[in-house]
Design an enzyme around this catalytic site. Structure first.
Site, PDB file in Angstrom:
ATOM      1  N   TYR A   1       0.826  -1.207   0.000  1.00 17.20           N
ATOM      2  CA  TYR A   1       0.000   0.000   0.000  1.00 17.20           C
ATOM      3  C   TYR A   1       0.866   1.265   0.000  1.00 17.20           C
ATOM      4  O   TYR A   1       1.867   1.349   0.693  1.00 17.20           O
ATOM      5  CB  TYR A   1      -0.914   0.008   1.240  1.00 17.20           C
TER       6      TYR A   1
ATOM      7  N   GLU B   1      -4.958   6.399   6.071  1.00 21.51           N
ATOM      8  CA  GLU B   1      -4.992   5.243   5.170  1.00 21.51           C
ATOM      9  C   GLU B   1      -4.213   4.062   5.718  1.00 21.51           C
ATOM     10  O   GLU B   1      -4.502   2.912   5.393  1.00 21.51           O
ATOM     11  CB  GLU B   1      -4.371   5.616   3.813  1.00 21.51           C
TER      12      GLU B   1
ATOM     13  N   LYS C   1      -0.501  -0.271 -13.737  1.00 21.93           N
ATOM     14  CA  LYS C   1      -1.161  -0.142 -12.443  1.00 21.93           C
ATOM     15  C   LYS C   1      -2.662  -0.380 -12.533  1.00 21.93           C
ATOM     16  O   LYS C   1      -3.326   0.044 -13.459  1.00 21.93           O
ATOM     17  CB  LYS C   1      -0.960   1.274 -11.894  1.00 21.93           C
TER      18      LYS C   1
HETATM   19  P1  AMP Z   1      -3.300  -0.878  -5.043  1.00 24.74           P
HETATM   20  O1  AMP Z   1      -4.471   0.036  -4.936  1.00 24.74           O
HETATM   21  O2  AMP Z   1      -3.450  -1.818  -6.171  1.00 24.74           O
HETATM   22  O3  AMP Z   1      -1.999  -0.182  -5.004  1.00 24.74           O
HETATM   23  O4  AMP Z   1      -3.383  -1.817  -3.731  1.00 24.74           O
HETATM   24  C1  AMP Z   1      -2.752  -1.514  -2.527  1.00 24.74           C
HETATM   25  C2  AMP Z   1      -2.238  -2.789  -1.906  1.00 24.74           C
HETATM   26  O5  AMP Z   1      -3.338  -3.627  -1.535  1.00 24.74           O
HETATM   27  C3  AMP Z   1      -1.400  -3.652  -2.828  1.00 24.74           C
HETATM   28  O6  AMP Z   1      -0.052  -3.243  -2.830  1.00 24.74           O
HETATM   29  C4  AMP Z   1      -1.574  -5.023  -2.251  1.00 24.74           C
HETATM   30  O7  AMP Z   1      -0.730  -5.231  -1.143  1.00 24.74           O
HETATM   31  C5  AMP Z   1      -3.007  -4.995  -1.771  1.00 24.74           C
HETATM   32  N1  AMP Z   1      -3.921  -5.519  -2.800  1.00 24.74           N
HETATM   33  C6  AMP Z   1      -4.412  -4.873  -3.887  1.00 24.74           C
HETATM   34  N2  AMP Z   1      -5.260  -5.644  -4.590  1.00 24.74           N
HETATM   35  C7  AMP Z   1      -5.328  -6.822  -3.940  1.00 24.74           C
HETATM   36  C8  AMP Z   1      -6.034  -8.042  -4.149  1.00 24.74           C
HETATM   37  N3  AMP Z   1      -6.864  -8.199  -5.181  1.00 24.74           N
HETATM   38  N4  AMP Z   1      -5.857  -9.037  -3.255  1.00 24.74           N
HETATM   39  C9  AMP Z   1      -5.023  -8.902  -2.208  1.00 24.74           C
HETATM   40  N5  AMP Z   1      -4.336  -7.768  -1.967  1.00 24.74           N
HETATM   41  C10 AMP Z   1      -4.475  -6.741  -2.804  1.00 24.74           C
HETATM   42 MG    MG Z   2      -3.050  -2.900  -7.692  1.00 22.48          MG
END
Ligand code: AMP
Ligand code: MG
Length: 487
Positions: free
Chosen positions: A323, A357, A418
């Site tokens: 995150y 967050e 992304k």
């Molecule tokens: P993002 O918005 O894609 O940057 O998501 C933030 C973080 O949430 C990512 O770096 C992952 O660690 C976790 N994450 C995002 N999508 C998923 C998913 N579908 N399943 C599990 N973890 C997720």
């Molecule tokens: Mg992502």
């Protein structure tokens, strides 16, 4: 139930009642933290009295309560030693994911601090009577703040008069007698450093390795989307521990199962897929708002799927996420020229504070502890101070991170564009469709989400209602009826 993977304290409420002999207690129990009905770890630390091991340290007339963790397995004793030598400047030395409360004497002076990014939020009320209350959730201070004084280094919490949130990277000393003083312990770097691209790539990998290393503790799961951010974290955990457990969540509407599986296979991960309904993801909204104590609808959309996923993970374990990488790396501003990107990153880094967050509450009410290595102090410092030309290079976003892990991940992962978690899970589009179905005009969907988030905030944060008792459908109906959203 205890687990070595979880810090000794994940929440607190410290009260000093002045003047006179002080009853000083620090606890996160059913009575004090509203959400603690679901909390499995309790800090039942009475600073004057007995304290659970690991949460509180005392020497002479100083008592330190540490919520969260600092590197090198340092506990409150390490904070106490540093504070003994440096006073409030101790907190400039401390990297970590923490909030800390230092009680002087019988409570006539209280010093509070949060980490560089305020990832463990802390709220303060200082009344005109000299009472000082500190808590990791604003809602537990509701009602106390009516007589709250203004305090430097803090901002008033919306809807909770007199309750003030300590700013990120701030140390505040409050004297029961009235005087108070705030000091910056960390500020978002305003400078950029000239770093050779190869050196930058190596440094990004090295600081991320260090950030992961000090936060790894078994049992641990990495929440993996198969994007570069979480895949780089999973690869780093694998390299550090020789193994990694990963979990990916998808809904009946959308998932990232294939890209996540690709990474998991490449790393030899013990991998799990969680399938759920997007309706159950949206149903988390009252909990997310209650836990982050933030009404920002965009933040809520990012956190909804994670909140849902966390319910599936075993209590007592730690969660590693990717995150927040996009904020210092400008990852959500694809297609920007380098100079514009620099300004956008400056803007993003100046607006994170208060959004909560990265609040541990999202996991800690389920008995989980979350780590976000990209917001580790050294990682954030390194990423922020790199020139935008290294973050977007040869037309590739997050270039420096992708390069840093080019040899550790499948080529397809390294170049994968992304996709936000709110998109990959279908959360954003589902919530929008629900609102369109209620007659909200397409151009008013964002406004509707903002009003709904704020109404829920007023119920569960300012109003003290249990999130489980909030009827999202009824709130939506009320908002649509009240506001001009259908036109
Ligand atoms: P993002 O918005 O894609 O940057 O998501 C933030 C973080 O949430 C990512 O770096 C992952 O660690 C976790 N994450 C995002 N999508 C998923 C998913 N579908 N399943 C599990 N973890 C997720
Ligand atoms: Mg992502």
């Amino acid at each position: 139930m205890t687990s070595d993977a979880i810090p000794a304290a994940v929440a607190c409420h410290v009260s000093t009642r002045g003047p006179g002999p002080t009853r000083l207690s620090a606890r996160a129990s059913e009575e004090t933290l509203r959400l603690a009905g679901q909390a499995r770890w309790q800090v039942d630390a009475t600073v004057v009295g007995s304290a659970p091991q690991g949460a509180v340290a005392r020497a002479g007339d100083l008592a330190v309560l540490l919520v969260g963790e600092i590197p090198d397995d340092g506990g409150p004793e390490a904070v106490l030693r540093l504070y003994h030598d440096l006073g409030p400047w101790a907190f400039s030395e401390l990297a970590g994911r923490f909030a800390a409360v230092v009680v002087h004497g019988a409570g006539e002076r209280v010093t509070v601090s949060v980490d560089h990014a305020g990832t463990v939020p802390l709220y303060v009320v200082h009344t005109w009577d000299g009472d000082i209350d500190v808590a990791t959730e604003a809602k537990v201070l509701a009602g106390l703040g009516d007589r709250g004084r203004p305090l430097p280094g803090t901002d008033e919490v919306p809807g909770l008069r007199g309750v003030r949130r300590l700013r990120a990277g701030t140390c505040l000393t409050v004297q029961a007698s009235g005087h108070s003083r705030a000091r910056d312990t960390w500020t978002v770097p305003a400078h950029r450093e000239r770093v050779d691209p190869d050196a930058a790539v190596a440094e990004v990998r090295a600081v991320l390795e260090e950030a992961v290393a000090w936060q790894v503790r078994e049992p641990m799961t990495t929440v993996l989307s198969g994007g570069i951010d979480s895949s780089a974290v999973a690869a780093t955990v694998r390299a550090h521990s020789g193994r990694v457990a990963t979990v990916t969540m998808g809904t009946d509407r959308s998932d990232e199962f294939a890209p996540a599986s690709l990474v998991a296979r490449h790393l030899g991960a013990r991998h799990t897929q969680v399938s759920t309904t997007v309706d159950s993801v949206l149903a988390e909204l009252p909990f997310v708002v209650a836990l982050t104590e933030c009404a920002d609808p965009a933040v809520n959309e990012y956190l909804l799927p994670l909140a849902r996923l966390y319910r599936e993970l075993p209590a007592g374990s730690r969660v590693m996420t990717g995150y927040g990488a996009d904020i210092p790396l400008g990852g959500m501003h694809r297609g920007q020229a380098d100079m514009a990107l620099e300004e956008l990153i400056v803007d993003d880094m100046s607006t994170f504070d208060g959004l909560n967050e990265l609040s541990p509450n999202l996991g800690s009410h389920l008995g989980l502890w979350t780590s976000h290595p990209y917001w580790d102090r050294a990682v954030l410092q390194r990423l922020t101070t790199l020139a935008a030309g290294l973050k977007r290079r040869e037309g590739i976003d997050k270039w420096v991170l992708r390069q840093a892990f080019a040899d550790a991940l499948p080529a397809e992962t390294v170049s994968r564009p992304k996709l936000g978690i709110h998109e990959g899970s279908g959360t954003t589009s589902h919530w929008s469709e629900v609102l369109l179905g209620r007659g909200v005009a397409a151009g008013r969907v964002q406004a509707a989400k903002a009003r709904i988030s704020r109404d829920i905030y007023d119920l569960v944060v300012a109003g003290g209602q249990e999130p489980g008792d909030v009827d999202l459908g009824a709130v939506t109906t009320a908002v649509v009826a009240r506001e001009e959203l259908t036109g």
